[in-house]
Design a protein around this motif. Structure first.
Motif, PDB file in Angstrom:
ATOM      1  N   ASN A 189     -10.647  -4.319   3.206  1.00 32.52           N
ATOM      2  CA  ASN A 189      -9.376  -3.592   3.115  1.00 32.52           C
ATOM      3  C   ASN A 189      -8.197  -4.303   1.933  1.00 32.52           C
ATOM      4  OD1 ASN A 189      -8.915  -2.555   6.251  1.00 32.52           O
ATOM      5  ND2 ASN A 189     -10.045  -4.515   6.284  1.00 32.52           N
ATOM      6  N   THR A 192      -2.682  -7.447  -6.325  1.00 30.72           N
ATOM      7  CA  THR A 192      -3.681  -6.537  -5.259  1.00 30.72           C
ATOM      8  C   THR A 192      -4.655  -7.940  -4.485  1.00 30.72           C
ATOM      9  OG1 THR A 192      -3.822  -4.797  -6.727  1.00 30.72           O
ATOM     10  CG2 THR A 192      -5.836  -5.213  -5.185  1.00 30.72           C
ATOM     11  N   SER A 210       3.050  -6.300  -9.520  1.00 27.83           N
ATOM     12  CA  SER A 210       2.134  -6.343  -8.629  1.00 27.83           C
ATOM     13  C   SER A 210       1.159  -7.301  -8.375  1.00 27.83           C
ATOM     14  CB  SER A 210       1.696  -4.678  -8.429  1.00 27.83           C
ATOM     15  OG  SER A 210       0.774  -4.538  -9.683  1.00 27.83           O
ATOM     16  N   ASN A 223       0.885  -1.307  -0.103  1.00 28.63           N
ATOM     17  CA  ASN A 223       0.082  -0.132  -0.071  1.00 28.63           C
ATOM     18  C   ASN A 223       0.952   1.324  -0.035  1.00 28.63           C
ATOM     19  OD1 ASN A 223      -2.362  -1.699   0.159  1.00 28.63           O
ATOM     20  ND2 ASN A 223      -3.009  -0.907   1.953  1.00 28.63           N
ATOM     21  N   LEU A 268      -5.127  -4.610  -0.237  1.00 24.20           N
ATOM     22  CA  LEU A 268      -3.807  -4.487  -0.147  1.00 24.20           C
ATOM     23  C   LEU A 268      -3.325  -4.446  -1.652  1.00 24.20           C
ATOM     24  CD1 LEU A 268      -3.613  -7.233   2.710  1.00 24.20           C
ATOM     25  CD2 LEU A 268      -3.726  -4.395   2.991  1.00 24.20           C
ATOM     26  N   THR A 269      -2.231  -3.640  -1.728  1.00 22.05           N
ATOM     27  CA  THR A 269      -1.305  -3.662  -3.038  1.00 22.05           C
ATOM     28  C   THR A 269       0.040  -3.946  -2.692  1.00 22.05           C
ATOM     29  OG1 THR A 269      -3.094  -1.995  -4.166  1.00 22.05           O
ATOM     30  CG2 THR A 269      -0.929  -2.450  -5.313  1.00 22.05           C
ATOM     31  N   THR A 282      -7.711  -8.442  -1.231  1.00 17.40           N
ATOM     32  CA  THR A 282      -8.697  -7.903  -0.358  1.00 17.40           C
ATOM     33  C   THR A 282      -8.897  -8.894   0.764  1.00 17.40           C
ATOM     34  OG1 THR A 282      -9.941  -7.024  -2.206  1.00 17.40           O
ATOM     35  CG2 THR A 282     -11.026  -7.132  -0.181  1.00 17.40           C
TER      36      THR A 282
END
Length: 357
Positions: free
Chosen positions: A154, A170, A168, A131, A156-157, A172
């Motif tokens: 929430n 991602t 990357s 993030n 999250l990256t 959740t």
């Protein structure tokens, strides 16, 4: 009528056709040759670690006859190995990093307030963020970071960067709140809302100096935008489920309304004065009239034409509505008793509304 004794040039025509065909063929071959050379150069630049050893081997076997075949073979193998190794290193160093997330799993649901994000990245000298927050990577490429879960869902990256290359993922993570935690969050949100709106009311209780917004039309529009921001805050809190927050929103609405009643007449007068100065060279007079300066009067010879009046009002209408004028008069001379006017549907100065509504 023709006879068998008449001369013919069929052979000459066939010869000329053959010459033309040969010329076209040569031209095509030449173009193809140069195109092939160009493509070969481009491929050679991109795949230099193949092109360079290939040229070296070609030179050894076709040009350099001073060396024995065994020596040429050894040199060829050595050169090829070295350049392929350099090419491999180059490709490895420029590749996008490989990112593996060990925990948490995507769409995981937890009851704890914090969660650990852990994984592995390759190459190990890559940088990792969670993030947007930098995370330490150890000598083996492993990383671990604890992050606080604030909401029920929430995102999250996790991003890894190696040079200019990035990759990357991602995820959740859902946080499961207990009833006690939900109540605590609700109470905290209500208290934050009360604190925020009380702070806004306190600022509205202080003397307001609008002179800073009088230098230009843009500056005046900024003051109007401020009223629009107040209106949005009021609208948001009037929808709040807590009755005390709603009551505070009503108090703020009354304060903003009072401020607008004081400021809008001043804004309209300042706007007319500013436009009058700008249009003086065009022999146009601009003034305000009526209760609370809600009527703006434009006087110029050009307004003897209905077409000019319609065009001018079409240009000004939106701005005049923003300043909450309710009427615009267009005269072609000051003492004209018959003139054109337009009514403008604007809210009352005391009405607290968001811009565009």
């Amino acid at each position: 009528m023709s006879t068998g004794d008449e001369p013919t040039n069929d052979g000459q025509d066939v010869k000329e056709v053959r010459l033309v065909d040969e010329k076209d063929t040569q031209t095509f071959k030449k173009v193809a040759k140069y195109a092939g050379i160009g493509i070969a150069i481009l491929l050679g630049i991109k795949f230099w670690y193949i092109a360079v050893p290939a040229l070296a081997v070609w030179y050894l076997y076709k040009r350099d006859t001073r060396l024995s075949s065994k020596t040429r073979m050894r040199l060829s193998v050595g050169i090829t190995a070295v350049f392929f190794m350099l090419g491999g290193i180059t490709l490895y160093s420029n590749r996008a990093p490989s990112l593996v997330i060990a925990e948490p799993a995507d769409a995981a649901a937890v009851q704890s307030e914090r969660i650990t994000v852990a994984g592995e990245v390759s190459p190990k000298d890559s940088t990792v963020t969670v993030n947007g927050i930098p995370v330490e990577v150890d000598d083996h490429g492993h990383f671990s970071y604890d992050i606080r879960l604030k909401n029920e869902n929430n995102p999250l990256t996790i991003e890894a960067a190696h040079g200019s290359k990035k990759s990357s993922q991602t995820l959740t993570v859902a946080r499961i709140f207990t009833e006690e935690e939900k109540e605590a969050v609700r109470v905290a949100e209500v208290e934050a809302a009360k604190e925020n709106i009380r702070r806004e009311i306190a600022s509205l209780n202080k003397p307001f100096d609008g002179s800073n917004f009088r230098g230009s039309v843009v500056a005046m529009q900024l003051e109007i935008a401020l009223f629009g921001a107040y209106a949005k805050t009021v609208a948001d809190y009037k929808q709040h489920p807590d009755p005390e927050v709603k009551a505070l929103a009503n108090q703020m609405e009354a304060k903003v309304g009072q401020l607008q009643v004081s400021e809008f007449p001043k804004l309209r007068k300042a706007y007319a004065d500013l436009i009058a100065k700008e249009m003086w060279e065009n022999d146009m007079e601009v003034s305000v009239a009526g209760s609370a300066n809600k009527t703006i009067v434009f006087t110029a010879a050009m307004f003897a034409s209905n077409k000019n009046i319609a065009e001018a009002h079409g240009t000004l209408q939106e701005t005049l509505g923003l300043f909450r004028f309710t009427r615009a008069n267009y005269k072609w001379y000051t003492y004209d008793s018959e003139y054109s006017f337009y009514k403008i549907d604007s809210p009352a100065d005391s009405k607290v509304v968001q811009i565009g509504q």
